[in-house]
Write a protein that holds these residues in place. Sequence first.
Motif, mmCIF file in Angstrom:
data_model
loop_
_atom_site.group_PDB
_atom_site.id
_atom_site.type_symbol
_atom_site.label_atom_id
_atom_site.label_comp_id
_atom_site.label_asym_id
_atom_site.label_seq_id
_atom_site.Cartn_x
_atom_site.Cartn_y
_atom_site.Cartn_z
ATOM 1 N N TYR A 1 70.987 47.764 45.252
ATOM 2 C CA TYR A 1 69.570 47.437 45.186
ATOM 3 C C TYR A 1 68.739 48.024 44.206
ATOM 4 O O TYR A 1 68.169 47.424 43.326
ATOM 5 N N GLN A 2 68.981 49.380 44.300
ATOM 6 C CA GLN A 2 68.154 50.384 44.345
ATOM 7 C C GLN A 2 68.254 49.873 42.235
ATOM 8 O O GLN A 2 67.520 50.298 41.405
ATOM 9 N N ALA A 3 69.054 50.003 42.083
ATOM 10 C CA ALA A 3 69.430 49.551 40.125
ATOM 11 C C ALA A 3 69.373 49.007 40.303
ATOM 12 O O ALA A 3 68.320 48.816 39.016
ATOM 13 N N LEU A 4 68.824 47.642 40.412
ATOM 14 C CA LEU A 4 68.190 46.782 39.643
ATOM 15 C C LEU A 4 66.971 46.591 40.578
ATOM 16 O O LEU A 4 65.806 46.162 39.274
ATOM 17 N N LEU A 5 65.911 47.103 41.644
ATOM 18 C CA LEU A 5 65.173 47.239 41.212
ATOM 19 C C LEU A 5 63.915 48.525 40.129
ATOM 20 O O LEU A 5 63.659 47.711 39.792
ATOM 21 N N ASP A 6 65.187 49.280 39.903
ATOM 22 C CA ASP A 6 64.507 49.807 39.042
ATOM 23 C C ASP A 6 64.641 48.973 37.784
ATOM 24 O O ASP A 6 63.663 49.693 36.698
ATOM 25 N N VAL A 7 65.792 48.108 37.005
ATOM 26 C CA VAL A 7 65.097 47.293 35.946
ATOM 27 C C VAL A 7 64.482 45.906 35.744
ATOM 28 O O VAL A 7 64.177 45.931 34.465
ATOM 29 N N LEU A 8 64.133 45.759 36.868
ATOM 30 C CA LEU A 8 62.870 44.815 37.517
ATOM 31 C C LEU A 8 61.875 45.282 36.623
ATOM 32 O O LEU A 8 61.130 46.617 37.012
ATOM 33 N N PRO A 9 61.061 44.895 36.173
ATOM 34 C CA PRO A 9 59.220 45.484 36.078
ATOM 35 C C PRO A 9 58.425 45.047 37.387
ATOM 36 O O PRO A 9 59.046 44.539 38.783
ATOM 37 N N GLU A 10 58.140 46.163 37.355
ATOM 38 C CA GLU A 10 57.126 46.446 38.731
ATOM 39 C C GLU A 10 56.901 44.778 39.872
ATOM 40 O O GLU A 10 57.728 45.046 40.660
#
Length: 59
Positions: free
Chosen positions: A24-33
């Motif tokens: 989940y953290q990796a997913l958030l890292d690739v999404l624009p803020e």
Amino acid sequence: MEAKLKRLAVLLLDDDDGITEEAYQALLDVLPEPLALELNKLVDAVDGRFYLPSGQDWK
């Protein structure tokens, strides 16, 4: 591109088992803020597994 990222997130998170906290953290890292902040409002977590609750629709 935004629509494709949202689709990817939904496909990963719309699952009975969800995804790990690390995933989940990796997913958030690739999404624009702005998308990451929006997604955080929709996602639930149990026992370190992150998922979209039933009926939750992210468009």
